[in-house]
Design a protein around this motif. Sequence first.
Motif, PDB file in Angstrom:
ATOM      1  N   PHE A 154     -10.473   0.109  -5.409  1.00 43.64           N
ATOM      2  CA  PHE A 154     -10.247   0.289  -3.976  1.00 43.64           C
ATOM      3  C   PHE A 154      -9.022   1.172  -3.818  1.00 43.64           C
ATOM      4  O   PHE A 154      -7.983   0.918  -4.423  1.00 43.64           O
ATOM      5  CB  PHE A 154     -10.029  -1.064  -3.301  1.00 43.64           C
ATOM      6  N   ALA A 155      -9.157   2.235  -3.012  1.00 43.01           N
ATOM      7  CA  ALA A 155      -8.032   3.130  -2.748  1.00 43.01           C
ATOM      8  C   ALA A 155      -7.938   3.360  -1.247  1.00 43.01           C
ATOM      9  O   ALA A 155      -8.960   3.419  -0.564  1.00 43.01           O
ATOM     10  CB  ALA A 155      -8.221   4.463  -3.464  1.00 43.01           C
ATOM     11  N   GLN A 156      -6.698   3.479  -0.750  1.00 48.58           N
ATOM     12  CA  GLN A 156      -6.503   3.792   0.665  1.00 48.58           C
ATOM     13  C   GLN A 156      -5.277   4.673   0.823  1.00 48.58           C
ATOM     14  O   GLN A 156      -4.325   4.580   0.045  1.00 48.58           O
ATOM     15  CB  GLN A 156      -6.361   2.536   1.502  1.00 48.58           C
ATOM     16  N   SER A 157      -5.345   5.534   1.840  1.00 48.86           N
ATOM     17  CA  SER A 157      -4.232   6.428   2.119  1.00 48.86           C
ATOM     18  C   SER A 157      -4.397   7.024   3.508  1.00 48.86           C
ATOM     19  O   SER A 157      -5.499   7.058   4.050  1.00 48.86           O
ATOM     20  CB  SER A 157      -4.189   7.554   1.082  1.00 48.86           C
ATOM     21  N   ASP A 158      -3.286   7.502   4.052  1.00 46.14           N
ATOM     22  CA  ASP A 158      -3.336   8.242   5.310  1.00 46.14           C
ATOM     23  C   ASP A 158      -3.250   9.737   5.039  1.00 46.14           C
ATOM     24  O   ASP A 158      -2.949  10.533   5.918  1.00 46.14           O
ATOM     25  CB  ASP A 158      -2.229   7.793   6.267  1.00 46.14           C
ATOM     26  N   GLU A 159      -3.555  10.127   3.807  1.00 40.65           N
ATOM     27  CA  GLU A 159      -3.518  11.534   3.410  1.00 40.65           C
ATOM     28  C   GLU A 159      -4.422  12.369   4.313  1.00 40.65           C
ATOM     29  O   GLU A 159      -5.519  11.962   4.658  1.00 40.65           O
ATOM     30  CB  GLU A 159      -3.973  11.643   1.952  1.00 40.65           C
ATOM     31  N   GLN A 160      -3.922  13.553   4.662  1.00 43.29           N
ATOM     32  CA  GLN A 160      -4.696  14.494   5.481  1.00 43.29           C
ATOM     33  C   GLN A 160      -4.911  15.777   4.688  1.00 43.29           C
ATOM     34  O   GLN A 160      -4.000  16.224   4.000  1.00 43.29           O
ATOM     35  CB  GLN A 160      -3.974  14.772   6.803  1.00 43.29           C
ATOM     36  N   VAL A 209     -13.746   6.427   6.838  1.00 40.68           N
ATOM     37  CA  VAL A 209     -12.640   7.187   7.423  1.00 40.68           C
ATOM     38  C   VAL A 209     -12.304   6.564   8.772  1.00 40.68           C
ATOM     39  O   VAL A 209     -13.138   6.515   9.671  1.00 40.68           O
ATOM     40  CB  VAL A 209     -13.003   8.675   7.586  1.00 40.68           C
ATOM     41  N   LEU A 210     -11.090   6.053   8.888  1.00 41.42           N
ATOM     42  CA  LEU A 210     -10.583   5.450  10.118  1.00 41.42           C
ATOM     43  C   LEU A 210      -9.610   6.426  10.775  1.00 41.42           C
ATOM     44  O   LEU A 210      -9.172   7.385  10.124  1.00 41.42           O
ATOM     45  CB  LEU A 210      -9.895   4.124   9.798  1.00 41.42           C
ATOM     46  N   PRO A 211      -9.234   6.200  12.030  1.00 42.14           N
ATOM     47  CA  PRO A 211      -8.331   7.156  12.703  1.00 42.14           C
ATOM     48  C   PRO A 211      -7.001   7.380  11.979  1.00 42.14           C
ATOM     49  O   PRO A 211      -6.492   8.503  11.962  1.00 42.14           O
ATOM     50  CB  PRO A 211      -8.093   6.517  14.071  1.00 42.14           C
ATOM     51  N   ASP A 212      -6.440   6.333  11.355  1.00 37.57           N
ATOM     52  CA  ASP A 212      -5.126   6.498  10.734  1.00 37.57           C
ATOM     53  C   ASP A 212      -5.122   6.406   9.217  1.00 37.57           C
ATOM     54  O   ASP A 212      -4.073   6.519   8.598  1.00 37.57           O
ATOM     55  CB  ASP A 212      -4.134   5.489  11.319  1.00 37.57           C
ATOM     56  N   MET A 213      -6.280   6.200   8.595  1.00 43.21           N
ATOM     57  CA  MET A 213      -6.329   6.106   7.136  1.00 43.21           C
ATOM     58  C   MET A 213      -7.764   6.241   6.637  1.00 43.21           C
ATOM     59  O   MET A 213      -8.705   6.171   7.418  1.00 43.21           O
ATOM     60  CB  MET A 213      -5.745   4.799   6.644  1.00 43.21           C
ATOM     61  N   THR A 214      -7.892   6.393   5.326  1.00 45.70           N
ATOM     62  CA  THR A 214      -9.199   6.480   4.674  1.00 45.70           C
ATOM     63  C   THR A 214      -9.272   5.399   3.603  1.00 45.70           C
ATOM     64  O   THR A 214      -8.328   5.207   2.839  1.00 45.70           O
ATOM     65  CB  THR A 214      -9.393   7.866   4.032  1.00 45.70           C
ATOM     66  N   LEU A 215     -10.398   4.687   3.574  1.00 42.16           N
ATOM     67  CA  LEU A 215     -10.650   3.650   2.583  1.00 42.16           C
ATOM     68  C   LEU A 215     -11.765   4.126   1.656  1.00 42.16           C
ATOM     69  O   LEU A 215     -12.784   4.632   2.134  1.00 42.16           O
ATOM     70  CB  LEU A 215     -11.084   2.347   3.260  1.00 42.16           C
ATOM     71  N   VAL A 216     -11.582   3.959   0.350  1.00 41.68           N
ATOM     72  CA  VAL A 216     -12.594   4.354  -0.630  1.00 41.68           C
ATOM     73  C   VAL A 216     -12.742   3.234  -1.647  1.00 41.68           C
ATOM     74  O   VAL A 216     -11.753   2.748  -2.200  1.00 41.68           O
ATOM     75  CB  VAL A 216     -12.221   5.665  -1.360  1.00 41.68           C
ATOM     76  N   ILE A 217     -13.983   2.830  -1.881  1.00 40.04           N
ATOM     77  CA  ILE A 217     -14.304   1.889  -2.954  1.00 40.04           C
ATOM     78  C   ILE A 217     -15.209   2.649  -3.900  1.00 40.04           C
ATOM     79  O   ILE A 217     -16.250   3.167  -3.496  1.00 40.04           O
ATOM     80  CB  ILE A 217     -15.002   0.625  -2.415  1.00 40.04           C
ATOM     81  N   THR A 218     -14.826   2.734  -5.158  1.00 39.12           N
ATOM     82  CA  THR A 218     -15.554   3.591  -6.092  1.00 39.12           C
ATOM     83  C   THR A 218     -15.588   2.986  -7.481  1.00 39.12           C
ATOM     84  O   THR A 218     -14.781   2.117  -7.809  1.00 39.12           O
ATOM     85  CB  THR A 218     -14.907   4.996  -6.122  1.00 39.12           C
ATOM     86  N   LEU A 258     -12.482  -7.039   2.463  1.00 42.78           N
ATOM     87  CA  LEU A 258     -11.310  -6.290   2.911  1.00 42.78           C
ATOM     88  C   LEU A 258     -10.935  -6.698   4.332  1.00 42.78           C
ATOM     89  O   LEU A 258     -11.794  -6.837   5.193  1.00 42.78           O
ATOM     90  CB  LEU A 258     -11.582  -4.785   2.881  1.00 42.78           C
ATOM     91  N   GLN A 259      -9.647  -6.880   4.537  1.00 42.50           N
ATOM     92  CA  GLN A 259      -9.127  -7.201   5.871  1.00 42.50           C
ATOM     93  C   GLN A 259      -7.858  -6.382   6.089  1.00 42.50           C
ATOM     94  O   GLN A 259      -7.076  -6.184   5.154  1.00 42.50           O
ATOM     95  CB  GLN A 259      -8.787  -8.685   6.010  1.00 42.50           C
ATOM     96  N   GLN A 260      -7.672  -5.953   7.331  1.00 40.18           N
ATOM     97  CA  GLN A 260      -6.443  -5.232   7.644  1.00 40.18           C
ATOM     98  C   GLN A 260      -5.333  -6.224   7.931  1.00 40.18           C
ATOM     99  O   GLN A 260      -5.504  -7.159   8.705  1.00 40.18           O
ATOM    100  CB  GLN A 260      -6.640  -4.297   8.839  1.00 40.18           C
ATOM    101  N   ARG A 261      -4.223  -5.993   7.273  1.00 37.47           N
ATOM    102  CA  ARG A 261      -3.045  -6.841   7.481  1.00 37.47           C
ATOM    103  C   ARG A 261      -2.151  -6.191   8.527  1.00 37.47           C
ATOM    104  O   ARG A 261      -2.117  -4.973   8.652  1.00 37.47           O
ATOM    105  CB  ARG A 261      -2.293  -6.993   6.157  1.00 37.47           C
ATOM    106  N   SER A 294       5.939   0.567   3.086  1.00 41.65           N
ATOM    107  CA  SER A 294       6.203   1.995   2.925  1.00 41.65           C
ATOM    108  C   SER A 294       5.305   2.890   3.777  1.00 41.65           C
ATOM    109  O   SER A 294       5.469   4.108   3.754  1.00 41.65           O
ATOM    110  CB  SER A 294       6.056   2.386   1.448  1.00 41.65           C
ATOM    111  N   VAL A 295       4.356   2.297   4.506  1.00 42.34           N
ATOM    112  CA  VAL A 295       3.447   3.114   5.323  1.00 42.34           C
ATOM    113  C   VAL A 295       3.508   2.668   6.788  1.00 42.34           C
ATOM    114  O   VAL A 295       3.795   1.514   7.071  1.00 42.34           O
ATOM    115  CB  VAL A 295       1.988   3.037   4.800  1.00 42.34           C
ATOM    116  N   PRO A 296       3.219   3.591   7.712  1.00 45.00           N
ATOM    117  CA  PRO A 296       3.329   3.267   9.138  1.00 45.00           C
ATOM    118  C   PRO A 296       2.043   2.726   9.772  1.00 45.00           C
ATOM    119  O   PRO A 296       1.766   2.982  10.930  1.00 45.00           O
ATOM    120  CB  PRO A 296       3.702   4.629   9.747  1.00 45.00           C
ATOM    121  N   TYR A 297       1.256   2.003   9.013  1.00 45.43           N
ATOM    122  CA  TYR A 297       0.012   1.453   9.550  1.00 45.43           C
ATOM    123  C   TYR A 297      -0.292   0.127   8.858  1.00 45.43           C
ATOM    124  O   TYR A 297       0.300  -0.209   7.829  1.00 45.43           O
ATOM    125  CB  TYR A 297      -1.163   2.425   9.367  1.00 45.43           C
ATOM    126  N   GLY A 298      -1.202  -0.637   9.421  1.00 48.93           N
ATOM    127  CA  GLY A 298      -1.611  -1.900   8.816  1.00 48.93           C
ATOM    128  C   GLY A 298      -2.453  -1.649   7.577  1.00 48.93           C
ATOM    129  O   GLY A 298      -3.419  -0.884   7.605  1.00 48.93           O
TER     130      GLY A 298
END
Length: 176
Positions: free
Chosen positions: A98-104, A146-155, A170-173, A52-56
Amino acid sequence: MRRFTQGFYGYAVALFVCLAAAGLFLLVTPQSREEHIPRLDYSITVANFGHSVPYGVWAPSQDPPGWVPNSNRIAKGENGAQVLYLGYATADRQHAMFAQSDEQPAAGFASRMANTDKAVGTQQVGGATWEKRFREDKKQRSLVRVLPDMTLVITGTADWQELAQLASVLQQRPQG
């Protein structure tokens, strides 16, 4: 027979019978002294998120030793962005998510997940720099990347070492 149904002796006998019945019930009822945390497989959720998302998508290559994955979901974030959440009970029985999103904007997403926008330093994990955030009143620690196309948060309430342990697996698929 009347003397056992009236007065103090009647009360004492009735109390004894009730306590004996309760004791017998506790004796024959199976009791588990072990903690049970339900384990939920997140592989299908991660796969669905990847479609559902346009990134790995980033996901754990394995669960850290002693950790129990106990929640996972995909939700809508701000501006319609998809957010992946993976929750854990750590080996020390603290909470980590662990949460991730490309939210801006990425800073808004990171601050919402960490419940603060104040950085307290950085931490190196596997050659990557993560920003450390801490909210004192909730005892909530967060690692933000914060990566160019998404943000990763571990909390969560886990300590810094445990949060770094999750970051290290964590590994990018590949996208798709």
